[in-house]
Scaffold this active site. Structure first.
Site, PDB file in Angstrom:
ATOM      1  N   CYS A  41       0.790  -1.234   0.000  1.00 36.04           N
ATOM      2  CA  CYS A  41       0.000   0.000   0.000  1.00 36.04           C
ATOM      3  C   CYS A  41       0.828   1.293   0.000  1.00 36.04           C
ATOM      4  O   CYS A  41       0.450   2.270  -0.631  1.00 36.04           O
ATOM      5  CB  CYS A  41      -0.968   0.069   1.168  1.00 36.04           C
ATOM      6  SG  CYS A  41      -0.939  -1.281   2.298  1.00 36.04           S
ATOM      7  N   ARG A  79       6.739 -11.698   4.525  1.00 37.42           N
ATOM      8  CA  ARG A  79       6.136 -11.716   5.869  1.00 37.42           C
ATOM      9  C   ARG A  79       6.777 -12.837   6.653  1.00 37.42           C
ATOM     10  O   ARG A  79       6.858 -13.964   6.157  1.00 37.42           O
ATOM     11  CB  ARG A  79       4.620 -11.946   5.773  1.00 37.42           C
ATOM     12  CG  ARG A  79       3.927 -10.815   5.049  1.00 37.42           C
ATOM     13  CD  ARG A  79       2.420 -10.993   5.049  1.00 37.42           C
ATOM     14  NE  ARG A  79       1.809  -9.977   4.191  1.00 37.42           N
ATOM     15  CZ  ARG A  79       0.519  -9.929   3.911  1.00 37.42           C
ATOM     16  NH1 ARG A  79      -0.313 -10.831   4.420  1.00 37.42           N
ATOM     17  NH2 ARG A  79       0.043  -8.985   3.132  1.00 37.42           N
ATOM     18  N   GLN A 108       1.450 -10.653  -4.478  1.00 43.37           N
ATOM     19  CA  GLN A 108       0.001 -10.441  -4.509  1.00 43.37           C
ATOM     20  C   GLN A 108      -0.388  -9.749  -5.804  1.00 43.37           C
ATOM     21  O   GLN A 108       0.336  -8.902  -6.307  1.00 43.37           O
ATOM     22  CB  GLN A 108      -0.403  -9.537  -3.341  1.00 43.37           C
ATOM     23  CG  GLN A 108      -0.109 -10.127  -1.993  1.00 43.37           C
ATOM     24  CD  GLN A 108      -0.489  -9.154  -0.892  1.00 43.37           C
ATOM     25  OE1 GLN A 108       0.041  -8.052  -0.817  1.00 43.37           O
ATOM     26  NE2 GLN A 108      -1.417  -9.560  -0.045  1.00 43.37           N
ATOM     27  N   ASP A 120      -2.129  -7.249  -6.321  1.00 40.47           N
ATOM     28  CA  ASP A 120      -2.646  -6.253  -5.393  1.00 40.47           C
ATOM     29  C   ASP A 120      -3.112  -4.988  -6.124  1.00 40.47           C
ATOM     30  O   ASP A 120      -2.512  -4.584  -7.109  1.00 40.47           O
ATOM     31  CB  ASP A 120      -1.509  -5.881  -4.434  1.00 40.47           C
ATOM     32  CG  ASP A 120      -2.035  -5.390  -3.103  1.00 40.47           C
ATOM     33  OD1 ASP A 120      -3.263  -5.318  -2.946  1.00 40.47           O
ATOM     34  OD2 ASP A 120      -1.208  -5.094  -2.224  1.00 40.47           O
ATOM     35  N   HIS A 134      -4.893  -0.947  -5.114  1.00 41.63           N
ATOM     36  CA  HIS A 134      -5.472  -0.014  -4.159  1.00 41.63           C
ATOM     37  C   HIS A 134      -6.317   0.961  -4.940  1.00 41.63           C
ATOM     38  O   HIS A 134      -5.843   1.591  -5.883  1.00 41.63           O
ATOM     39  CB  HIS A 134      -4.371   0.679  -3.364  1.00 41.63           C
ATOM     40  CG  HIS A 134      -3.654  -0.287  -2.475  1.00 41.63           C
ATOM     41  ND1 HIS A 134      -2.507  -0.923  -2.856  1.00 41.63           N
ATOM     42  CD2 HIS A 134      -3.988  -0.771  -1.250  1.00 41.63           C
ATOM     43  CE1 HIS A 134      -2.149  -1.752  -1.890  1.00 41.63           C
ATOM     44  NE2 HIS A 134      -3.026  -1.687  -0.908  1.00 41.63           N
ATOM     45  N   LYS A 161     -12.995  -6.646   6.034  1.00 43.87           N
ATOM     46  CA  LYS A 161     -12.744  -7.187   4.697  1.00 43.87           C
ATOM     47  C   LYS A 161     -13.764  -8.230   4.293  1.00 43.87           C
ATOM     48  O   LYS A 161     -14.411  -8.855   5.127  1.00 43.87           O
ATOM     49  CB  LYS A 161     -11.337  -7.771   4.616  1.00 43.87           C
ATOM     50  CG  LYS A 161     -11.048  -8.802   5.677  1.00 43.87           C
ATOM     51  CD  LYS A 161      -9.620  -9.319   5.557  1.00 43.87           C
ATOM     52  CE  LYS A 161      -9.392 -10.450   6.546  1.00 43.87           C
ATOM     53  NZ  LYS A 161      -8.160 -11.194   6.312  1.00 43.87           N
ATOM     54  N   HIS A 205      -8.336  -1.887  -0.442  1.00 46.73           N
ATOM     55  CA  HIS A 205      -7.240  -2.798  -0.770  1.00 46.73           C
ATOM     56  C   HIS A 205      -7.939  -4.024  -1.330  1.00 46.73           C
ATOM     57  O   HIS A 205      -8.923  -4.468  -0.759  1.00 46.73           O
ATOM     58  CB  HIS A 205      -6.481  -3.282   0.462  1.00 46.73           C
ATOM     59  CG  HIS A 205      -6.008  -2.225   1.394  1.00 46.73           C
ATOM     60  ND1 HIS A 205      -4.690  -2.009   1.633  1.00 46.73           N
ATOM     61  CD2 HIS A 205      -6.683  -1.350   2.186  1.00 46.73           C
ATOM     62  CE1 HIS A 205      -4.552  -1.053   2.537  1.00 46.73           C
ATOM     63  NE2 HIS A 205      -5.743  -0.633   2.882  1.00 46.73           N
TER      64      HIS A 205
END
Length: 637
Positions: free
Chosen positions: A336, A365, A383, A385, A387, A466, A512
């Site tokens: 992000c 992670r 990911q 991903d 935003h 979420k 997200h």
RNA sequence: GCCGAUGUAGCUCAGCUGGUAGAGCAACUGAUUCGUAAUCAGUAGGUCCCCGGUUCAAAUCCGGGCAUCGGCUCCA
């Protein structure tokens, strides 16, 4: 024992347990030919299908229904607890419910149970079954129950009773023989009704699922209405293991997780990387079609930025850090931050929104060692991903578009999925009002789109609630893939704004979201989903040329040139082996098409494709085969 | 991280209570040139996960790591 059936027309009849489904349906309606008769047998929903269960007795059917099996397994767990306490004096019982494919029971015992102990326990269980003790329900006042279990040293049961709501004054017990257990029921009539069970494994489990509590020993087992159903289940379990992505990853030479490199770190081999590339390319195109912008941030960002975002306070244990020139950097666990900085790089107008930043973002992670699992739980992953920064009034339609995207993507790969709404966790940032607003936004979008979902209390991310989309692996374990998270906090912390139609500054909302989740995890689930036999468009190798003898090699080489030129992922297999052997090897590699090349093909200028399912497509000119493969890729088959 | 199990050739595994490692498949070589799921013969291949200890002697026993597997907790 008599069994009461409520038929689809709501009429009720009672039959002896030994009556077959066919007889019962016949007695209800002579001309009932329906392939499915949804009835209630002893209150349990059952498909009394005439054709399928004609010979099964009502008793077997009642036990085989979903509710029936659950009751049966719960009763078996009681018998197991009873047997364990008979065999291992001093073992304390905790809880023992039925679960999706069986049951478990938790025990506290000084010694560790081993697989060898299962034999002793199962032997004692069989004796209890043979004795055919009826399960007898008894209700006693709450204080007496506490006294009873305290007297037996069953501290876990005492704790359970003490934790019941205050208005509960009476608790129920179930007895079979001289064994007594605290239980809500219901149970099967007697232990003799148990026909087929097996203890499967033993594992540790925290009392009440809390890692601060003592760890108990959990014995897992399963049970079915008859031996055949149990045998079928065990076979299914074996079959499922054969499609385990870790096993297929090795067999198909897709990837490795190497001890020397480190736990949870995946190394992609050529074929695995090709599969990954195909998925990622598809994703990039789909994102561009949907108005996303591709962006990319750095792997490490200064620690101060992570402090600003809240990750340092709330996610530090899972982060890797590195220090260079007395400057500490956090290796990104999420994508992000860079996206926030892109938004902030200039003044935004309400007309610019929504902005959708997409990144195949690799994150690190530090997951606990015990949770690592093949490709499904790793320490470095990528990911898909994005935003989305939008105005509050755009939230609903953006969420809707994401849900459609997820649905479309799952359809392409043939996945079914479950949806959950996860709400505010204990360790979270942001105001109550924002959490309320964000949760409502997600929930409304789900409702507006008639999406069925379950609520998962307290399971949200630390910065927002979420929507999770979950897929199942070969062993029915659920894995979260897609997720949509609503975040009011980060825009606040980074002081994001846009100029509204009124000329004033306003705060955008951030979503997200991931569609496949992590590419690694998705690949793991995908490998199991297809059992390694990928559709043509995803197959790393789409076809392989198999020569009958050496003299066919020159022609095969020419064919290979044509295939490669047409963009077909083709391999050659010219080894001096019999055709049968080469077919077998290609089959084990699950290659969609094996192209046999012998005298006939060489003379006619054709290839003879044999599909993975064993079907021979007959002789085809090469360009016709190329067209066939291209068509399948086009249609994502 | 916690509970338990496991770690031997590229792969799948055998190796009893300590005496110095073996099979099948794969690889390589040779023969064979063969039509839809395994042709035959030979050759080569091992720090027995790592570090330390006990012992005349450790793949085997003990201690500590690392990794994997099944769960729990946690999570994309």
């Amino acid at each position: 024992m008599d069994i009461k059936i409520i038929f689809p027309d709501k009429s009720e009849r009672t039959f002896p347990a030994g009556v077959t489904a066919g007889e019962a349906i016949g007695a209800w309606k002579k001309d009932a030919l329906a392939s499915s008769v949804a009835a209630k047998v002893n209150g349990m929903s059952v498909d009394l299908s005439f054709s399928m269960k004609e010979d099964a007795t009502l008793e077997t059917i009642a036990i085989s229904s979903k509710e029936g099996l659950s009751i049966l397994r719960h009763s078996i767990s009681h018998v197991m607890a009873q047997a364990v306490q008979d065999v291992f004096k001093g073992a304390k019982v905790a809880i023992g419910p039925s679960i999706e494919d069986g049951f478990y029971y938790d025990f506290e015992y000084s010694e560790t149970f081993t697989l060898d102990d299962f034999e002793k326990i199962e032997k004692r269980m069989k004796e209890i079954v043979a004795a055919d003790y009826p399960f007898v329900r008894e209700e006693i006042p709450r204080p007496k129950a506490v006294e009873l279990f305290a007297g037996r040293g069953e501290s876990y049961k005492v704790e359970l009773i003490n934790d019941l709501p205050e208005d509960v004054t009476v608790v129920s017990l179930y007895k079979d023989g001289d064994y007594i257990e605290l239980c809500r029921g219901p149970h099967i009539p007697s232990t003799g009704k148990i026909k087929a069970f097996k203890l499967l494994s033993v594992a540790g489990a925290y009392w009440r699922g809390d890692e601060r509590n003592k760890m108990l020993q959990r014995i897992y087992g399963t049970g079915f209405a008859d031996e055949q159903a149990l045998a079928d289940y065990l076979t299914l379990l074996e079959e499922s293991k054969k499609r385990d992505h870790r096993r297929l990853g090795k067999e198909l030479d897709l990837f490795q997780v190497n001890e020397e490199a480190g736990a949870g770190l995946v190394i992609f081999h050529p074929k695995g990387m090709l599969l990954r590339y195909l998925i990622e390319e598809w994703e990039r195109k789909e994102h561009l079609k949907r108005g996303y912008d591709m962006v990319m941030g750095p792997q490490i960002l200064k620690v101060d930025l992570w402090k600003k975002s809240g990750h340092f306070d709330h996610y530090r244990e899972n982060m890797y850090f590195t220090e260079v020139d007395e400057q500490t950097y956090g290796i990104k666990p999420m994508n992000c931050l860079a996206h926030m900085l892109i938004y902030k790089s200039k003044i935004r107008s309400y007309r610019d929104l929504p902005l959708r930043y997409f990144e195949l973002g690799t994150v690190h992670r530090h997951e606990k060692t015990g949770v690592l699992h093949g490709l499904l739980r790793v320490r470095q992953f990528t990911q898909d991903d994005a935003h989305i920064l939008c105005r509050p009034d755009q939230l609903n339609s953006e969420i809707r578009a994401i849900a459609d995207f997820v649905n479309y993507a799952m359809g392409i790969f043939g996945f079914e999925y479950e949806v959950e709404l996860s709400t505010r966790p204990e360790n979270s940032i942001g105001s109550d009002a924002d959490w309320e607003l964000a949760t409502q936004a997600l929930e409304n979008a789900l409702k507006d789109n008639n999406i069925n979902y379950e609520v998962n209390e307290g399971d949200g991310a630390f910065y927002g609630p979420k929507i999770d989309f979950k897929l199942k692996d070969a062993l029915k374990r659920k894995w979260q893939c897609a997720t949509i998270q609503c975040d009011f906090t980060l825009p606040e912390r980074f002081d994001l704004s846009y100029i509204g139609a009124d000329g004033e500054k306003h705060r955008p909302v951030m979503l997200h979201r991931v569609i496949l989740g992590a590419v690694e995890r998705f690949m793991g689930v995908l490998i199991e989903h297809y059992a390694g036999a990928f559709p043509v468009w995803l197959s790393p190798t789409q076809c392989i040329l198999l020569t009958v003898t050496d003299k066919h090699i020159p022609y095969a080489e020419k064919v290979q040139e044509q295939l490669l030129a047409a963009g077909i992922r083709s391999e050659t297999y010219f080894d001096n082996e019999k055709l049968g052997y080469k077919i077998r090897q290609a089959q084990l590699q699950k290659i969609p098409y094996m192209l046999v090349i012998g005298d006939k093909e060489m003379d006619a200028g054709t290839v003879a494709p044999r599909a993975r399912d064993g079907q021979n497509l007959g002789a085809l000119p090469v360009d016709q085969f190329i067209a066939l493969v291209q068509d399948m890729c086009e249609k994502k088959k």
